[in-house]
Design a protein around this motif. Structure first.
Motif, mmCIF file in Angstrom:
data_model
loop_
_atom_site.group_PDB
_atom_site.id
_atom_site.type_symbol
_atom_site.label_atom_id
_atom_site.label_comp_id
_atom_site.label_asym_id
_atom_site.label_seq_id
_atom_site.Cartn_x
_atom_site.Cartn_y
_atom_site.Cartn_z
ATOM 1 N N ALA A 1 17.813 -35.820 -39.172
ATOM 2 C CA ALA A 1 18.122 -35.988 -37.754
ATOM 3 C C ALA A 1 19.452 -35.336 -37.394
ATOM 4 O O ALA A 1 19.668 -34.939 -36.252
ATOM 5 C CB ALA A 1 18.139 -37.461 -37.390
ATOM 6 N N THR B 1 10.436 -48.667 -43.245
ATOM 7 C CA THR B 1 10.834 -47.655 -42.281
ATOM 8 C C THR B 1 12.171 -47.088 -42.732
ATOM 9 O O THR B 1 13.136 -47.808 -42.962
ATOM 10 C CB THR B 1 10.968 -48.252 -40.869
ATOM 11 O OG1 THR B 1 11.902 -49.322 -40.911
ATOM 12 C CG2 THR B 1 9.629 -48.773 -40.388
ATOM 13 N N THR B 2 12.188 -45.795 -42.916
ATOM 14 C CA THR B 2 13.423 -45.126 -43.320
ATOM 15 C C THR B 2 13.863 -44.216 -42.190
ATOM 16 O O THR B 2 13.059 -43.704 -41.430
ATOM 17 C CB THR B 2 13.200 -44.289 -44.595
ATOM 18 O OG1 THR B 2 12.175 -43.333 -44.345
ATOM 19 C CG2 THR B 2 12.798 -45.162 -45.773
ATOM 20 N N SER B 3 15.149 -44.021 -42.102
ATOM 21 C CA SER B 3 15.661 -43.135 -41.071
ATOM 22 C C SER B 3 15.419 -41.691 -41.504
ATOM 23 O O SER B 3 15.287 -41.385 -42.684
ATOM 24 C CB SER B 3 17.150 -43.382 -40.855
ATOM 25 O OG SER B 3 17.863 -43.077 -42.042
ATOM 26 N N ASN B 4 15.359 -40.825 -40.555
ATOM 27 C CA ASN B 4 15.142 -39.410 -40.825
ATOM 28 C C ASN B 4 16.457 -38.790 -41.287
ATOM 29 O O ASN B 4 17.392 -38.669 -40.505
ATOM 30 C CB ASN B 4 14.626 -38.728 -39.559
ATOM 31 C CG ASN B 4 14.279 -37.273 -39.789
ATOM 32 O OD1 ASN B 4 14.328 -36.776 -40.901
ATOM 33 N ND2 ASN B 4 13.914 -36.589 -38.710
ATOM 34 N N PRO B 5 16.550 -38.377 -42.553
ATOM 35 C CA PRO B 5 17.802 -37.788 -43.032
ATOM 36 C C PRO B 5 18.078 -36.428 -42.401
ATOM 37 O O PRO B 5 19.197 -35.936 -42.470
ATOM 38 C CB PRO B 5 17.603 -37.658 -44.539
ATOM 39 C CG PRO B 5 16.131 -37.620 -44.726
ATOM 40 C CD PRO B 5 15.556 -38.442 -43.617
#
Length: 91
Positions: A59, A53-57
């Motif tokens: 955002a 799971t990667t964060s939304n760059p």
């Protein structure tokens, strides 16, 4: 109606005659595999790797922005529908 029923029976009869032969062929094939002791049992498949799971760059730009695959570009898709109604009272 009668000819349709006869045609259906004629078309289905070869399939019904082949069904026992097909089921015997499957059961014979499965018994052959179990009678041969030289075959090794199949290895279990490896478990799939867990998805990272990667964060939304994107955002930081706000809600609705997503990153284009294979690039560093962020886009936001949106749309709207408008309806205008007017009238005139001149005669």
């Amino acid at each position: 109606m009668r000819t349709l029923l006869i045609a259906f029976v004629v078309a289905a009869s070869p399939l019904a005659a082949m069904a026992p032969a097909l089921s015997q062929g499957k059961s014979q094939g499965s018994s052959q595999g179990s009678s041969q002791g030289s075959e090794r049992p199949a290895k279990p498949l490896p478990a799939p790797a867990p998805k990272q799971t990667t964060s939304n760059p994107c955002a930081a730009f706000g809600p609705g922005f997503v990153q284009v695959e294979g690039s560093a570009t962020c886009v936001r898709l949106g749309g709207g529908i408008g309806v205008g109604v007017g009238s005139s009272s001149r005669r």
